[in-house]
Design an enzyme around this catalytic site. Sequence first.
Site, mmCIF file in Angstrom:
data_model
loop_
_atom_site.group_PDB
_atom_site.id
_atom_site.type_symbol
_atom_site.label_atom_id
_atom_site.label_comp_id
_atom_site.label_asym_id
_atom_site.label_seq_id
_atom_site.Cartn_x
_atom_site.Cartn_y
_atom_site.Cartn_z
ATOM 1 N N LEU A 2 39.981 34.323 42.822
ATOM 2 C CA LEU A 2 39.262 33.581 43.863
ATOM 3 C C LEU A 2 40.307 33.029 44.841
ATOM 4 O O LEU A 2 40.519 31.826 44.968
ATOM 5 C CB LEU A 2 38.417 32.468 43.247
ATOM 6 C CG LEU A 2 37.297 31.905 44.111
ATOM 7 C CD1 LEU A 2 36.414 33.004 44.669
ATOM 8 C CD2 LEU A 2 36.456 30.937 43.319
ATOM 9 N N HIS A 3 41.007 33.964 45.490
ATOM 10 C CA HIS A 3 42.071 33.644 46.433
ATOM 11 C C HIS A 3 41.865 34.449 47.700
ATOM 12 O O HIS A 3 41.080 35.385 47.735
ATOM 13 C CB HIS A 3 43.440 33.991 45.839
ATOM 14 C CG HIS A 3 43.775 33.188 44.634
ATOM 15 N ND1 HIS A 3 44.255 31.907 44.706
ATOM 16 C CD2 HIS A 3 43.659 33.464 43.315
ATOM 17 C CE1 HIS A 3 44.439 31.444 43.475
ATOM 18 N NE2 HIS A 3 44.078 32.367 42.615
ATOM 19 N N ALA A 4 42.588 34.093 48.721
ATOM 20 C CA ALA A 4 42.611 34.838 49.989
ATOM 21 C C ALA A 4 41.212 35.124 50.522
ATOM 22 O O ALA A 4 40.425 34.200 50.706
ATOM 23 C CB ALA A 4 43.427 36.100 49.824
ATOM 24 N N PRO B 94 38.373 36.560 49.241
ATOM 25 C CA PRO B 94 37.200 36.113 48.484
ATOM 26 C C PRO B 94 36.988 34.591 48.579
ATOM 27 O O PRO B 94 35.859 34.125 48.705
ATOM 28 C CB PRO B 94 37.498 36.529 47.044
ATOM 29 C CG PRO B 94 38.483 37.641 47.161
ATOM 30 C CD PRO B 94 39.294 37.332 48.397
#
Length: 86
Positions: free
Chosen positions: A14-16, A18
Amino acid sequence: MGERKVTVAAEVGLHARPAATFVQRAKQAPMDITVAKAHGGDAVNAKSILAIMGLDVRQGETVVISAEGEGSEEVLDELAEIAGKP
């Protein structure tokens, strides 16, 4: 209070991108929304990109998304879909 448990499928967790998509959708909702790792940890504001990034959620980890209020079930379904997409 409604909640959804979601296993994060994206390779980057759940990075960048997303996380940005998740936060953009959360910001459209009128209610407070929180996200927490399913296995401990404090819930953070789902409308804050820094808070979401700070959770350091990786692929395969489960998060709990919570919200309360009119329309929250629909919002939770949409956020769960975003978090669970590969």
